[in-house]
Design a protein around this motif. Structure first.
Motif, PDB file in Angstrom:
ATOM      1  N   GLY B  23       0.834  -1.194   0.000  1.00 46.84           N
ATOM      2  CA  GLY B  23       0.000   0.000   0.000  1.00 46.84           C
ATOM      3  C   GLY B  23       0.869   1.244   0.000  1.00 46.84           C
ATOM      4  O   GLY B  23       1.872   1.316   0.709  1.00 46.84           O
ATOM      5  N   SER B  24       0.497   2.229  -0.808  1.00 47.11           N
ATOM      6  CA  SER B  24       1.296   3.446  -0.869  1.00 47.11           C
ATOM      7  C   SER B  24       0.481   4.562  -1.523  1.00 47.11           C
ATOM      8  O   SER B  24      -0.406   4.298  -2.347  1.00 47.11           O
ATOM      9  N   ALA B  25       0.820   5.788  -1.145  1.00 43.96           N
ATOM     10  CA  ALA B  25       0.150   6.942  -1.762  1.00 43.96           C
ATOM     11  C   ALA B  25       0.803   7.334  -3.078  1.00 43.96           C
ATOM     12  O   ALA B  25       0.392   8.303  -3.716  1.00 43.96           O
ATOM     13  N   ILE B 248      16.953   5.821  -1.659  1.00 46.05           N
ATOM     14  CA  ILE B 248      16.718   4.987  -0.473  1.00 46.05           C
ATOM     15  C   ILE B 248      15.820   5.734   0.525  1.00 46.05           C
ATOM     16  O   ILE B 248      14.876   5.169   1.083  1.00 46.05           O
ATOM     17  N   ALA B 249      16.086   7.016   0.699  1.00 42.00           N
ATOM     18  CA  ALA B 249      15.240   7.802   1.609  1.00 42.00           C
ATOM     19  C   ALA B 249      13.807   7.841   1.103  1.00 42.00           C
ATOM     20  O   ALA B 249      12.846   7.730   1.876  1.00 42.00           O
ATOM     21  N   LYS B 250      13.665   7.965  -0.199  1.00 39.09           N
ATOM     22  CA  LYS B 250      12.328   8.036  -0.774  1.00 39.09           C
ATOM     23  C   LYS B 250      11.591   6.702  -0.599  1.00 39.09           C
ATOM     24  O   LYS B 250      10.382   6.676  -0.314  1.00 39.09           O
ATOM     25  N   GLU B 253      10.516   6.480   2.944  1.00 39.47           N
ATOM     26  CA  GLU B 253       9.400   7.390   3.200  1.00 39.47           C
ATOM     27  C   GLU B 253       8.102   6.868   2.596  1.00 39.47           C
ATOM     28  O   GLU B 253       7.029   6.934   3.197  1.00 39.47           O
ATOM     29  N   SER B 254       8.211   6.311   1.374  1.00 39.02           N
ATOM     30  CA  SER B 254       7.014   5.871   0.664  1.00 39.02           C
ATOM     31  C   SER B 254       6.429   4.587   1.235  1.00 39.02           C
ATOM     32  O   SER B 254       5.209   4.412   1.250  1.00 39.02           O
ATOM     33  N   ILE B 259       9.058  -2.140   3.806  1.00 42.19           N
ATOM     34  CA  ILE B 259      10.283  -2.439   3.068  1.00 42.19           C
ATOM     35  C   ILE B 259      11.451  -2.593   4.036  1.00 42.19           C
ATOM     36  O   ILE B 259      11.501  -1.936   5.085  1.00 42.19           O
ATOM     37  N   GLU B 260      12.349  -3.521   3.700  1.00 35.45           N
ATOM     38  CA  GLU B 260      13.556  -3.694   4.502  1.00 35.45           C
ATOM     39  C   GLU B 260      14.763  -3.385   3.630  1.00 35.45           C
ATOM     40  O   GLU B 260      14.906  -3.953   2.533  1.00 35.45           O
ATOM     41  N   ILE B 261      15.603  -2.502   4.071  1.00 38.48           N
ATOM     42  CA  ILE B 261      16.785  -2.117   3.303  1.00 38.48           C
ATOM     43  C   ILE B 261      18.017  -2.349   4.164  1.00 38.48           C
ATOM     44  O   ILE B 261      18.128  -1.836   5.273  1.00 38.48           O
TER      45      ILE B 261
END
Lengths: 80, 527
Positions: B23-25, B248-250, B253-254, B259-261
Motif C-alpha cells: 500500500g502506498s500513496a 533509499i530515503a524516498k 518514506e514511501s 520495506i527492509e533495506i
C-alpha cells in the motif's frame, strides 16, 4: 491477391479450367472458365476460391477425372 | 518432438500469488521510479494504501486465474462470463466499505476512483494479461520452443486513441525473443520483456518461426540461442544495487515498514530479497498439470440431435448430395423459437454505420445467425457490443465478453459482411458457450493434425501460422501465438460461413468426406 486455378482433365484428355482472383477468402469473385465449358454442369459464375476447389473436385470425382490445383499470391484481408 | 510445450497456468497463478501487496500513496509516475525488482514483486495500484484491499484483489484475481480462465483472440485472458464483473462488484463493495472513495468528489466514477468499474476493471485486466503474457514469455524461453520459434513480431492487436510513438515506429518489427534491450524498450510502463506493453497500449506479440527468422538474418541456420532468463534476472538484480541516498530515503518514506533495506539487500518485508532470488522461475520440463478449469455451462439435453437430422435427411452417408438436399438441411437447422437480435445485442456503434452497415442491416444479419442457434445456448452468452471501425487489416475481429468489430471496408459488400458477421458470431458461441463444445472442437483439431508441423498458412501473410490438414480452407487450422495448446479456434468460424453459401456450393463441400467430418462436429454447436 490470391489466384487459384482448378483444372479437370477428362478421360479423353480434354481439359476444363476455372480461375478466380480474390483479395479475401470471404465473398465471391468472377470465375473465368476455359476449355470444355460445355461439360461444366453448374451455372456458378462467381464464387470463393475454396468453393471453386470444392466444385471442381466434386465434378472430377463424379466424372472420374483428374483434378489439378495451382495457387499463387496471398489474400489481403479476411475476417479474424 | 513437441514443439510447443504447454506451460502450466500454475506458473501464472504462482507468480501473481508471490507478489506482496504494497500500500502506498505513490501515483503511477512515482511508482515508475521504484526499482523494477521491487515493482515486479509488488501488487500495487496507484494511490491505494489499503493493504487489505490490495490483498483481496490479488487473491481474487489469482483464484480466477487458477480456475476459470480462457484464452482470447487478442491475447488477454478471458475469464468466464461474469468473473470480471464479479471481481469489480466485490472489490467495489469492499472499497466503499473501506472508505476508499476519491478525495476529490469530481473524480467520482473516473479512473482515479478505486470504487469505479473503470478503475477496478483496469486492475483486473492488467493483472490478468500480465500473468498470461508472463506465462507465454516463460514458455517462449523453453530451449525447444526457442529453437523452433526464436523471434517474435511486435503487433498491434487493437487500435487505441493515443498510440505510443515508439510502438508505432516498431509495429510489425521482428526481433529475437532474447533481445532484452529491444523488448524492455517497448515496455516502458512496466519494465519487463512481456506484456502488457503499457496501460491500454493495444500491442501484443506473435511468434516468428525459425525459417522466417533465418530469412530476416536474425539467426543463422543451425545456430542455437540461449534463453534470456538469467540475463533478465541479472537486469532485475542490478536495479536495486547502488541506489543513491535520495532514492533509499524516498523508498523508506514511501513504504515505511513495508520495506527492509540493508545495504544492497532490498526487499519487501516478509519476503526473500528480490535481488537474491530468481524472479523468473526456470522453465521445468515436467510441470504440474494445469488446474482444471471450472465447468462452463453444459448443453441441456435436446429433443433432436444433428445425427438424427442427418439420418432423417439421408445425409449421413457417402451419398452424393444436391442443392435441394442442402436447402432441406438449412430448413431443419433453423430454430423454431430463436432468440431475437434485440435480446442479445447491447449496442451497435462506431464510425457512422450506414449502407450495409446501417444498424438495421447489422441486426438483420445477427438475426439470421441467431436463427440457427438454440435459444438456450444464446441466452447464456454475453450481450453483444458491435462496433463499426475504420480498420483496414481485417474485416472483423472478436474480443471477449461479446465485443466484436466490423471494418468499414465491408461497406457495399453484403456477401462479405454476412460471412464476416457469421464468422465473428461463431467465435462468440464457441468461446463463450458450452465447454463440451469447445472440448469437442479441440479434440477434433488435435486428432486431425497430429504430427503435422506448424507452418505459415498458404494464401495468408507472414505470421498467420497453423496446421493446414485437409480443412476446406487453410485458415481453419490457424494457431494463434497466444494459445498455450492449440484449440482449433478458427474451425467453427470458417466452417459456419458455409451456412451463408449457395445451396449448390454447400453441396459440393458436403460431398467431400473430410469437410463432412468436420462440419458435423461444428454443427453440434447448433443443437
Amino acid at each position: 491477391m490470391l489466384t487459384m486455378t482448378c483444372t479437370i482433365k477428362f478421360s479423353d484428355g480434354k481439359e476444363l479450367a476455372g480461375t478466380v482472383i480474390a483479395d479475401s477468402p470471404q465473398g465471391s469473385y468472377p470465375v473465368r472458365y476455359e476449355g470444355e465449358t460445355d461439360r461444366w454442369p453448374t451455372r456458378i459464375d462467381r464464387t470463393r476460391p475454396a468453393t471453386l476447389q470444392a466444385l471442381f473436385k466434386d465434378f472430377a470425382a463424379l466424372t472420374k477425372s483428374e483434378f489439378n490445383l495451382t495457387t499463387a499470391g496471398d489474400y489481403e484481408i479476411w475476417a479474424e | 518432438m513437441q514443439f510447443v510445450r504447454p506451460t502450466s497456468w500454475k506458473a501464472a497463478v504462482d507468480k501473481l500469488g508471490s507478489k506482496t501487496p504494497i500500500g502506498s500513496a505513490l501515483n503511477s509516475s512515482e511508482w515508475a521510479q521504484v526499482p523494477i525488482a521491487l515493482r515486479e514483486r509488488a501488487f500495487f495500484s496507484s494511490e491505494v494504501e489499503s493493504i487489505r484491499f490490495l490483498q483481496r484483489s490479488r487473491d481474487a484475481i489469482a483464484d480466477f486465474l487458477g480456475s476459470a480462465r480462457e484464452i482470447l483472440p487478442n491475447g488477454n485472458i478471458a475469464l468466464k462470463v461474469g468473473s470480471r464483473a464479479e471481481f469489480v462488484k466485490q472489490m467495489s463493495e469492499l472499497a466503499i466499505r473501506e472508505g476508499m472513495g476519491p478525495l476529490d468528489a469530481h473524480d467520482a466514477g473516473t479512473i482515479k476512483d478505486v470504487t469505479s468499474e473503470g478503475r477496478l476493471g483496469l486492475i483486473f485486466d492488467v493483472q490478468n494479461q500480465s500473468a498470461q503474457d508472463y506465462t507465454f514469455w516463460k514458455q517462449g524461453m523453453d530451449p525447444d520452443v526457442l529453437n523452433e520459434f526464436p523471434a517474435q513480431r511486435f503487433i498491434r492487436e487493437r487500435e487505441v486513441k493515443v498510440p505510443r510513438p515508439y510502438h508505432q515506429l516498431n509495429e510489425r518489427r521482428v526481433e529475437l525473443k532474447t533481445n532484452l534491450e529491444f523488448w524492455l524498450s517497448m515496455n516502458q510502463d512496466f519494465g519487463v520483456p512481456w506484456g502488457p506493453w503499457g496501460y491500454n497500449s493495444g500491442m501484443g506479440v506473435e511468434d516468428v518461426d525459425r525459417d522466417e527468422a533465418e530469412r530476416l538474418g536474425l539467426i543463422q541456420p543451425g545456430e542455437k540461442i540461449e534463453p534470456a532468463v538469467k540475463e533478465f534476472n541479472d537486469h532485475l538484480q542490478a536495479s536495486t544495487q547502488g541506489l543513491d541516498e535520495d532514492m533509499i530515503a524516498k523508498l523508506k518514506e514511501s513504504f515505511g515498514d513495508q520495506i527492509e533495506i540493508d545495504g544492497d539487500s532490498i526487499k519487501w518485508k516478509g519476503t526473500e530479497p528480490a535481488h537474491e532470488e530468481e524472479v523468473i522461475p526456470t522453465p521445468q520440463v515436467d510441470e504440474e498439470p494445469e488446474p482444471t478449469p471450472a465447468p462452463l455451462p453444459v448443453l441441456e439435453p435436446t429433443t433432436t440431435t444433428i445425427d438424427e437430422v442427418l439420418t432423417q435427411l439421408d445425409l449421413d452417408s457417402d451419398r452424393r448430395v444436391t442443392a435441394d438436399d442442402m436447402t432441406k438441411l438449412l430448413d431443419e437447422l433453423k430454430e423454431s423459437e430463436p432468440m431475437l437480435e434485440s435480446q442479445v445485442i447491447k449496442s451497435v456503434a462506431g464510425d457512422k454505420p450506414s449502407g450495409i452497415f446501417e444498424e438495421s442491416r447489422i441486426r438483420e444479419s445477427v438475426q439470421e445467425f441467431l436463427n440457427f442457434i438454440p435459444a438456450k445456448v444464446a441466452r447464456k452468452l454475453p450481450k453483444l457490443e458491435i462496433k463499426v471501425v475504420r480498420e483496414y487489416d481485417s474485416y472483423g475481429s472478436y474480443a471477449p465478453g461479446g465485443r466484436f468489430k466490423l471494418s468499414t471496408l465491408l461497406e457495399g459488400r453484403p456477401e462479405k459482411a454476412k460471412e464476416t458477421i457469421f464468422h465473428e458470431l461463431m467465435h462468440w458461441v464457441h468461446r463463450e458457450g458450452p465447454q463440451e463444445y469447445r472440448t469437442a472442437i479441440k479434440k477434433h483439431f488435435e486428432e486431425r493434425t497430429a504430427g503435422e508441423r506448424i507452418r505459415r498458412l498458404p494464401g495468408y501473410s507472414k505470421g498467420t501460422n497453423g496446421k493446414t490438414d485437409k480443412w476446406y480452407e487453410p485458415y481453419a487450422g490457424r494457431i494463434y501465438s497466444f494459445e498455450v495448446t492449440a484449440e482449433g479456434l478458427e474451425i467453427p468460424t470458417r466452417y459456419i460461413e458455409w451456412l451463408t453459401f449457395k445451396p449448390e456450393e454447400m453441396a459440393a463441400h458436403w460431398n467431400d468426406p473430410n469437410f463432412r467430418e468436420t462440419m458435423k462436429i461444428v454443427l453440434k454447436g447448433l443443437f
